[in-house]
Design a protein around this motif. Structure first.
Motif, short mmCIF file in Angstrom:
data_model
loop_
_atom_site.label_atom_id
_atom_site.label_comp_id
_atom_site.label_asym_id
_atom_site.label_seq_id
_atom_site.Cartn_x
_atom_site.Cartn_y
_atom_site.Cartn_z
N PHE A 107 0.82 -1.21 0.00
CA PHE A 107 0.00 0.00 0.00
C PHE A 107 0.86 1.26 0.00
O PHE A 107 0.58 2.21 -0.73
CB PHE A 107 -0.94 0.01 1.22
CG PHE A 107 -2.05 -1.00 1.14
CD1 PHE A 107 -2.74 -1.20 -0.04
CD2 PHE A 107 -2.39 -1.76 2.24
CE1 PHE A 107 -3.77 -2.12 -0.13
CE2 PHE A 107 -3.41 -2.70 2.17
CZ PHE A 107 -4.10 -2.87 0.98
N PHE A 111 1.01 3.35 -3.48
CA PHE A 111 0.36 4.66 -3.41
C PHE A 111 1.32 5.77 -3.86
O PHE A 111 0.93 6.68 -4.59
CB PHE A 111 -0.12 4.95 -1.98
CG PHE A 111 -0.72 6.30 -1.81
CD1 PHE A 111 -2.00 6.58 -2.28
CD2 PHE A 111 -0.02 7.32 -1.19
CE1 PHE A 111 -2.57 7.83 -2.13
CE2 PHE A 111 -0.57 8.58 -1.02
CZ PHE A 111 -1.84 8.84 -1.50
N ALA A 164 -5.07 2.96 -9.77
CA ALA A 164 -6.08 3.30 -8.75
C ALA A 164 -7.06 2.15 -8.55
O ALA A 164 -7.44 1.83 -7.41
CB ALA A 164 -6.81 4.56 -9.17
N LEU A 165 -7.45 1.48 -9.63
CA LEU A 165 -8.37 0.35 -9.53
C LEU A 165 -7.74 -0.81 -8.77
O LEU A 165 -8.38 -1.44 -7.91
CB LEU A 165 -8.81 -0.09 -10.93
CG LEU A 165 -9.77 -1.29 -11.00
CD1 LEU A 165 -11.07 -0.96 -10.29
CD2 LEU A 165 -10.04 -1.67 -12.46
N LEU A 167 -5.33 -0.65 -6.57
CA LEU A 167 -5.18 -0.27 -5.17
C LEU A 167 -6.49 -0.46 -4.41
O LEU A 167 -6.50 -0.96 -3.26
CB LEU A 167 -4.73 1.19 -5.09
CG LEU A 167 -4.27 1.70 -3.71
CD1 LEU A 167 -3.06 0.92 -3.23
CD2 LEU A 167 -3.97 3.18 -3.79
N ILE A 168 -7.61 -0.11 -5.03
CA ILE A 168 -8.91 -0.28 -4.38
C ILE A 168 -9.24 -1.76 -4.20
O ILE A 168 -9.72 -2.18 -3.13
CB ILE A 168 -10.00 0.42 -5.21
CG1 ILE A 168 -9.80 1.94 -5.19
CG2 ILE A 168 -11.39 0.08 -4.67
CD1 ILE A 168 -10.72 2.69 -6.11
N LYS A 169 -8.98 -2.59 -5.21
CA LYS A 169 -9.31 -4.01 -5.14
C LYS A 169 -8.46 -4.71 -4.08
O LYS A 169 -8.96 -5.55 -3.33
CB LYS A 169 -9.11 -4.66 -6.50
CG LYS A 169 -10.09 -4.19 -7.56
CD LYS A 169 -9.93 -4.97 -8.85
CE LYS A 169 -10.32 -6.42 -8.68
NZ LYS A 169 -10.30 -7.15 -9.97
N HIS A 171 -7.11 -3.32 -1.45
CA HIS A 171 -7.55 -2.85 -0.13
C HIS A 171 -8.82 -3.58 0.31
O HIS A 171 -8.97 -3.93 1.49
CB HIS A 171 -7.80 -1.34 -0.18
CG HIS A 171 -8.17 -0.76 1.16
ND1 HIS A 171 -9.47 -0.55 1.54
CD2 HIS A 171 -7.39 -0.37 2.20
CE1 HIS A 171 -9.50 -0.05 2.76
NE2 HIS A 171 -8.26 0.08 3.19
N ARG A 172 -9.74 -3.83 -0.61
CA ARG A 172 -10.95 -4.59 -0.27
C ARG A 172 -10.59 -6.01 0.14
O ARG A 172 -11.16 -6.56 1.10
CB ARG A 172 -11.90 -4.60 -1.47
CG ARG A 172 -12.58 -3.25 -1.73
CD ARG A 172 -13.47 -3.34 -2.96
NE ARG A 172 -14.15 -2.07 -3.22
CZ ARG A 172 -14.90 -1.83 -4.28
NH1 ARG A 172 -15.10 -2.80 -5.19
NH2 ARG A 172 -15.47 -0.65 -4.44
N TYR A 174 -7.76 -6.95 1.44
CA TYR A 174 -7.06 -6.85 2.72
C TYR A 174 -8.05 -6.69 3.88
O TYR A 174 -7.91 -7.35 4.91
CB TYR A 174 -6.10 -5.66 2.66
CG TYR A 174 -5.39 -5.37 3.96
CD1 TYR A 174 -4.41 -6.24 4.44
CD2 TYR A 174 -5.69 -4.23 4.69
CE1 TYR A 174 -3.74 -5.96 5.62
CE2 TYR A 174 -5.02 -3.95 5.87
CZ TYR A 174 -4.06 -4.82 6.33
OH TYR A 174 -3.39 -4.55 7.49
N ARG A 175 -9.05 -5.86 3.70
CA ARG A 175 -10.03 -5.68 4.76
C ARG A 175 -10.91 -6.91 4.91
O ARG A 175 -11.38 -7.23 6.01
CB ARG A 175 -10.91 -4.47 4.46
CG ARG A 175 -10.16 -3.15 4.35
CD ARG A 175 -9.38 -2.84 5.60
NE ARG A 175 -10.26 -2.68 6.74
CZ ARG A 175 -9.83 -2.47 7.98
NH1 ARG A 175 -8.53 -2.44 8.23
NH2 ARG A 175 -10.69 -2.32 8.98
#
Length: 230
Positions: A107, A111, A164-165, A167-169, A171-172, A174-175
């Protein structure tokens, strides 16, 4: 992992230089997440940097500064391997071993690269990047060279949007597996972020991909007290 020979980057056998890393996406990464681990994204970014060199050559030949060509070579030589080592390997190890520390490393580095890619899309002069400002401005001097620069600019914009896409995927993901800063600190203290899961051991990522497991029942049939009817 010591019994596995390094296989990346694939080099001819007659060279004395040997591969530095071992990776096997099909075996080590769950099928649901292999789309995040393919080398296609690194390849697209490297191809973009190659086209940027061509665009800077056209820029230079049409009257631009030669420093742009020099910096474009620097971007290509440094960022192509750095992208693989600095963020591809961390996310590979993060998904393979369910490592919160490697997720955090990904991340942070990815980023920063996303921010740099956004700045590159702007096309600041003497940065060695064919961005929007440089391309649109140069149309007044040479339309042919600016068109070549425009191809690089469009591809660089697409790559930035894909960053950006991704990074979002990630992160989802990871959470979804319960990652946290606390786990990353614990892995750093214990040193477990360096190692992969043992053979036959499934990580949280594998369990998340496979879904909840069914309860195990005893093999033997229990003995009831009698055979009374309901």
């Amino acid at each position: 992992m010591t019994d596995r020979a390094n296989n990346f980057p694939p080099l001819p056998k007659f060279l004395k230089v040997k591969p530095c890393f071992y990776q096997n996406i099909q075996e080590e990464i769950p099928a649901q997440h292999q789309q995040l681990r393919t080398l296609s994204f690194v390849a697209v970014y490297s191809v973009t940097l190659c086209l940027n060199v061509i665009g800077c050559i056209a820029w230079w030949a049409a009257g631009g500064h030669g420093s742009n060509f020099g910096y474009s070579l620097l971007w290509l030589i440094s960022f192509s391997p750095a992208s693989y080592i600095c963020w591809f390997r961390p996310i590979y190890k993060a998904i393979r071993a369910d490592s919160s520390f490697n997720f955090m490393a990904f991340f942070f580095i990815f980023f920063l690269q996303l921010v740099l890619a956004i700045i590159q899309c702007l096309g600041i002069n003497n940065w060695g990047i064919c961005g929007w400002i440089a391309t649109v401005t140069f149309y007044r001097y040479n339309a042919a060279a600016a068109t070549v620069m425009l191809l690089t600019t469009l591809l660089l914009t697409l790559v930035t949007a894909l960053m950006a896409l991704v990074l979002i995927k990630v992160h989802r993901l990871y959470r979804g597996i319960g990652g946290s800063v606390t786990r990353a600190q614990e892995e750093w203290g214990a040193g477990t972020w360096k190692s992969a899961p043992a053979k036959g051991e499934s990580s949280v990522v594998d369990q998340t991909a496979q879904g909840p497991s069914l309860p195990e029942y005893p093999a033997a049939v229990p003995n009831y007290l009698d055979n009374r009817s309901w």
